[in-house]
Design a protein around this motif. Structure first.
Motif: not given
Ligand SMILES: Cc1cc2nc3c(=O)[nH]c(=O)nc-3n(C[C@H](O)[C@H](O)[C@H](O)COP(=O)(O)OP(=O)(O)OC[C@H]3O[C@@H](n4cnc5c(N)ncnc54)[C@H](O)[C@@H]3O)c2cc1C
Length: 317
Positions: A205, A230, A245, A248, A263, A267, A282
């Motif tokens: 994200r 993600s 990845v 799920s 992050s 999961q 990050n």
């Molecule tokens: C039942 C269930 C199953 C799930 N299955 C999966 C799955 O298979 N895969 C999965 O990925 N998730 C899954 N999730 C979701 C999981 O819980 C997280 O919400 C998800 O992985 C978060 O994705 P993220 O790290 O991209 O986003 P975020 O958690 O929002 O993290 C974004 C990160 O980016 C960093 N960031 C922001 N801007 C910048 C920048 N400009 N430069 C560098 N870093 C930056 C932030 O510091 C933060 O650490 C599942 C959730 C549930 C409830």
């Protein structure tokens, strides 16, 4: 005993992963691959180098996957061979078959297994729980232990056995059947298989907006990587579901995983922690991804990626 999973005439990779894992079980005297199919003979040669024995039953009952004929045949074969363990892929195919088969065999079952060893009596089996947050160890006392193996949990290795090939008669596996195969409808795919890639760039994200995807796409192309994501990136529709990845999504074991703006939710980690080398970018130094990363860069990915691109190009030339 390893049940061969195949689709449209090709043995699926998970079969070779299971055969490799089975060969490594200390105290296992013999590995038997079991193949059911219609016109499946062409697959035997590739299996015979991987197992001490390949037992196959061929016929129209096994033309398309239906758990009922498989279950009937396996109940008969297990009664004859009495294996210590029966390995089945934890795939859509295996999850259809494994539980009811274990009931029919009155056997212990562990699904989604990531490791197993032979214990004094039965097997010790590890599996992820709570979407991979915990790894729980289970003792399966009754034989056979039915172990449903998570895909990509083991690296397939070549072998040079010359397994005995046995044509086996499964008997009547059709009478009294309650389910029938109707059709195979394939979901259209882009053809990208992130489980086979050597270098994977995972986008999270932190990428913020769809227009920023161009930057990471070019970066991945430059370094010969495939793009993965993600869940939020997939939910936003910026990359297809088949490259997600995590618990799920897919489990991958590339040589190199570069996590950009991810992050490190458990999961997600569940799907990539087996990568040989993990590099995370990050801007939050406390992001959990750094707990599994071998190298970390704390900065804005939009600044870091162009620098990495230039440096890698310099090195490559
Ligand atoms: C039942 C269930 C199953 C799930 N299955 C999966 C799955 O298979 N895969 C999965 O990925 N998730 C899954 N999730 C979701 C999981 O819980 C997280 O919400 C998800 O992985 C978060 O994705 P993220 O790290 O991209 O986003 P975020 O958690 O929002 O993290 C974004 C990160 O980016 C960093 N960031 C922001 N801007 C910048 C920048 N400009 N430069 C560098 N870093 C930056 C932030 O510091 C933060 O650490 C599942 C959730 C549930 C409830």
């Amino acid at each position: 005993m390893v049940l061969v999973e195949h689709r449209q005439g090709a043995v699926r990779d998970v079969t070779f992963e299971m055969l490799t894992a089975a060969r490594k079980v200390v105290g296992c005297s013999e590995v038997e691959a079991v193949l059911f199919g219609d016109g499946c003979e062409a697959m035997i040669a590739g299996l015979a180098s991987q197992a001490d024995r390949v037992t196959y039953a061929a016929g129209p009952a096994f033309k398309d996957f239906n758990y009922e004929p498989y279950q009937k045949a396996l109940v008969k074969l297990v009664a004859e061979r009495k294996p210590a363990a029966l390995l089945i892929a934890n795939s859509a195919f295996g999850t259809d078959l494994g539980p009811s088969l274990a009931v029919a065999l009155n056997a212990g079952l562990v699904s989604d297994a990531v490791a197993f060893t032979k214990a004094d009596s039965g097997f010790a089996v590890s599996r992820g729980m709570y979407s991979g947050k915990l790894v729980a160890d289970w003792a399966v006392g009754a034989e056979p232990a039915v172990i449903m193996v998570r895909q990509s949990s083991f690296k397939p290795e070549p072998a040079s056995l010359s397994g005995e090939v046995v044509r086996w008669d499964a008997g009547d596996v059709v009478s009294g059947g309650k389910t029938k195969f109707l059709s195979l409808e394939e979901v259209p795919t882009t053809g990208i298989d992130i489980t086979k890639a050597t270098i994977v760039v995972g986008i999270g994200r932190g990428i913020k907006e769809e227009k920023n995807m161009a930057l990471v796409k070019e970066f991945a192309q430059d370094i010969g990587a495939v793009l993965a994501a993600s869940r939020p990136v997939v939910d936003a529709g910026w990359l297809p579901k088949e490259v997600q990845v995590g618990s799920s999504g897919k489990t991958i074991k590339p040589k190199l995983y570069i996590a950009l703006g991810i992050s490190g939710a458990f999961q997600h980690i569940a799907g990539m922690k087996g990568a040989d080398t993990i590099i995370a970018v990050n801007k939050d130094p406390k992001a959990p991804i750094f707990a599994v990363a071998h190298y970390g860069i704390v900065d804005d990915l939009h600044k870091v990626v162009p620098v990495l691109r230039t440096k890698i190009k310099e090195l490559a030339s």
